[in-house]
Design a protein around this motif. Structure first.
Motif, PDB file in Angstrom:
ATOM      1  N   ALA A  14       0.605  -1.204   0.013  1.00 25.04           N
ATOM      2  CA  ALA A  14      -0.165   0.044   0.068  1.00 25.04           C
ATOM      3  C   ALA A  14       0.611   1.204  -0.047  1.00 25.04           C
ATOM      4  O   ALA A  14       1.721   1.386   0.993  1.00 25.04           O
ATOM      5  CB  ALA A  14      -0.963   0.030   1.133  1.00 25.04           C
ATOM      6  N   GLY A  15       0.531   2.148  -0.966  1.00 23.00           N
ATOM      7  CA  GLY A  15       1.335   3.537  -1.007  1.00 23.00           C
ATOM      8  C   GLY A  15       2.531   3.317  -1.562  1.00 23.00           C
ATOM      9  O   GLY A  15       3.364   4.568  -1.519  1.00 23.00           O
ATOM     10  N   ARG A  16       3.135   2.304  -2.156  1.00 22.01           N
ATOM     11  CA  ARG A  16       4.445   2.251  -2.643  1.00 22.01           C
ATOM     12  C   ARG A  16       4.415   2.172  -3.922  1.00 22.01           C
ATOM     13  O   ARG A  16       3.370   1.704  -4.582  1.00 22.01           O
ATOM     14  CB  ARG A  16       5.180   1.082  -2.137  1.00 22.01           C
ATOM     15  CG  ARG A  16       5.534   0.874  -0.728  1.00 22.01           C
ATOM     16  CD  ARG A  16       6.272  -0.256   0.006  1.00 22.01           C
ATOM     17  NE  ARG A  16       6.232  -0.015   1.382  1.00 22.01           N
ATOM     18  CZ  ARG A  16       6.506  -1.208   2.283  1.00 22.01           C
ATOM     19  NH1 ARG A  16       6.387  -2.270   1.705  1.00 22.01           N
ATOM     20  NH2 ARG A  16       6.459  -1.019   3.546  1.00 22.01           N
ATOM     21  N   ASP A  17       5.358   2.134  -4.870  1.00 21.11           N
ATOM     22  CA  ASP A  17       5.434   2.184  -6.126  1.00 21.11           C
ATOM     23  C   ASP A  17       4.814   0.694  -6.952  1.00 21.11           C
ATOM     24  O   ASP A  17       4.344   0.880  -7.806  1.00 21.11           O
ATOM     25  CB  ASP A  17       6.669   2.312  -6.861  1.00 21.11           C
ATOM     26  CG  ASP A  17       7.234   3.720  -6.531  1.00 21.11           C
ATOM     27  OD1 ASP A  17       6.282   4.609  -6.278  1.00 21.11           O
ATOM     28  OD2 ASP A  17       8.345   3.918  -6.683  1.00 21.11           O
ATOM     29  N   ASN A  18       5.191  -0.335  -6.152  1.00 21.63           N
ATOM     30  CA  ASN A  18       4.637  -1.559  -6.562  1.00 21.63           C
ATOM     31  C   ASN A  18       3.380  -1.901  -5.989  1.00 21.63           C
ATOM     32  O   ASN A  18       2.950  -3.130  -5.814  1.00 21.63           O
ATOM     33  CB  ASN A  18       5.761  -2.513  -6.309  1.00 21.63           C
ATOM     34  CG  ASN A  18       6.119  -2.699  -5.047  1.00 21.63           C
ATOM     35  OD1 ASN A  18       5.634  -1.851  -4.319  1.00 21.63           O
ATOM     36  ND2 ASN A  18       6.849  -3.661  -4.641  1.00 21.63           N
ATOM     37  N   GLN A  19       2.477  -0.966  -5.582  1.00 21.73           N
ATOM     38  CA  GLN A  19       1.265  -1.260  -5.233  1.00 21.73           C
ATOM     39  C   GLN A  19       0.128  -1.974  -6.015  1.00 21.73           C
ATOM     40  O   GLN A  19       0.239  -1.811  -7.133  1.00 21.73           O
ATOM     41  CB  GLN A  19       0.400  -0.076  -4.832  1.00 21.73           C
ATOM     42  CG  GLN A  19      -0.988  -0.002  -4.344  1.00 21.73           C
ATOM     43  CD  GLN A  19      -1.592   1.295  -4.037  1.00 21.73           C
ATOM     44  OE1 GLN A  19      -1.233   1.879  -3.075  1.00 21.73           O
ATOM     45  NE2 GLN A  19      -2.272   2.083  -4.824  1.00 21.73           N
TER      46      GLN A  19
END
Lengths: 241, 241
Positions: B193-198
């Motif tokens: 969640a909330g990361r580039d790889n979400q």
């Protein structure tokens, strides 16, 4: 376009970058007047549409209407907008429109997190959040949740603990909890968490003072392993130390 | 002096001003290497002390030692440091020292809040958080909490849903939930969640895919009133709309 912005306690120190940027890029700010007041210094040159308590629906409809006119709108919510905040209602109302507006939920710090941070580390293990407001939820459901959450030994965060019209509900909640939790269980009480007029009380179920609680208060009740050390409530995660 | 800093998802966009300022003023950054990596660009010119999983105690002792030498230390935690993070352990260890160090818990956005914000508004009513990790909590207690939380009709956020060593616990949790919750109950699954790889999946109890879940996944299971609209999970607060 509507950004639903949780302002945390209402102090920009505790707002996320994303929340500050969302406000920055909006033309119009819509919100409950108490929350608007807390961030007024961030709203210079913005058009402000504010109203009072229990006018949540009107606020959301206004935000949707403004957005449909092409405005960028920030809909302000205290704490995190997704926790007893404006995120749900705006999505519900948006889904009923013929043409839906774009709505972005902006993450914020919830009041339980703000309160916990000044109490120590009470939320280090499984916890639940229960609102004692029976305006929109039958009291029987709230009671059942308190009972089962206590039996499950959750740490319990109590939102909306006490209002003028509901002076006895908090005491009733504590009577239920005391059937399952020891009377020595730590209780943390934080009024206006993260604001200039913040007040912190560390107590336990036996000595709980209901009178100091109001609608701006968060009450956090520990689990079987929570303890008080040096004025802080600690709920151990279970490390061997 | 130790600042216990929750970095939210690990992207500075979702960090609070207070968290960014705390890192700014510290000389030394101590943390789990995965979380350190996510904010490496904020740590130019800082001394970094990082280590691996299950070395939480060593990390805290190092932070306390450095602080006792007069250093300003930021102890990094993912999400909010007070929720299954480093806040509890550092306070526990600090309380055992002859001379306690000053420890400040810095508020952050928890992973349940981050995940909820991209799912819609699943946490708009009473909810609980349960970690399925039985490393430090007996499985019997976890099972009891799932059962009672389901009976109480809480929205349930499942932390640490599935690891290589615990491939079946999530399925067992869903079997318990399905005794109380309808099989149509919405389930939101957010990886990173909330990361580039979400990655985001919207499902329900019946069609739940356990295989896609790992330790970086948040699973949020709705209550009796939660529904899916336009790809978003909404748990109504109870407004008459």
């Amino acid at each position: 376009m509507i950004y639903v912005v949780g302002t945390g306690p209402g102090n920009e120190q505790y707002m996320t970058q994303e929340a500050l940027e969302a406000i920055e890029k909006c033309d119009i700010i819509v919100g409950y007047k108490t929350y608007i007041k807390l961030i007024k210094h961030l709203l210079v040159d913005k058009k402000i549409v504010e109203n009072g308590m229990r006018q949540e629906k009107e606020r959301c409809l206004e935000a949707l209407e403004l957005s449909s006119q092409g405005k960028k709108v920030a809909l302000i919510s205290g704490g995190d907008s997704g926790i007893y905040g404006m995120a749900g209602l705006i999505l519900e109302l948006n889904s009923k429109r013929e043409v839906a507006e774009e709505v972005k939920i902006v993450q914020g710090v919830s009041s339980s997190i703000s309160a916990a941070s000044v109490l120590g580390a009470p939320l280090m293990h499984d916890f639940c959040q229960i609102s004692l407001s029976d305006l929109m939820t039958p009291w029987s459901i709230i009671e059942k949740r308190i009972k089962l959450a206590s039996d499950a030994d959750f740490v319990i965060c109590i939102y909306n603990p006490r209002s003028k019209g509901r002076s006895e509900h908090l005491k009733m909640a504590f009577e239920i909890m005391s059937q399952y939790k020891s009377l020595d269980t730590p209780v943390g009480i934080v009024k206006n968490a993260g604001r200039d007029n913040q007040e912190i009380y560390i107590s336990n179920i036996r000595d709980m003072d209901y009178e100091i609680c109001d609608m701006s208060t968060m009450v956090i009740v520990g689990n079987k392993k929570s303890y008080i050390d040096n004025g802080k409530i600690i709920t151990p995660r279970g490390y061997n130390i």
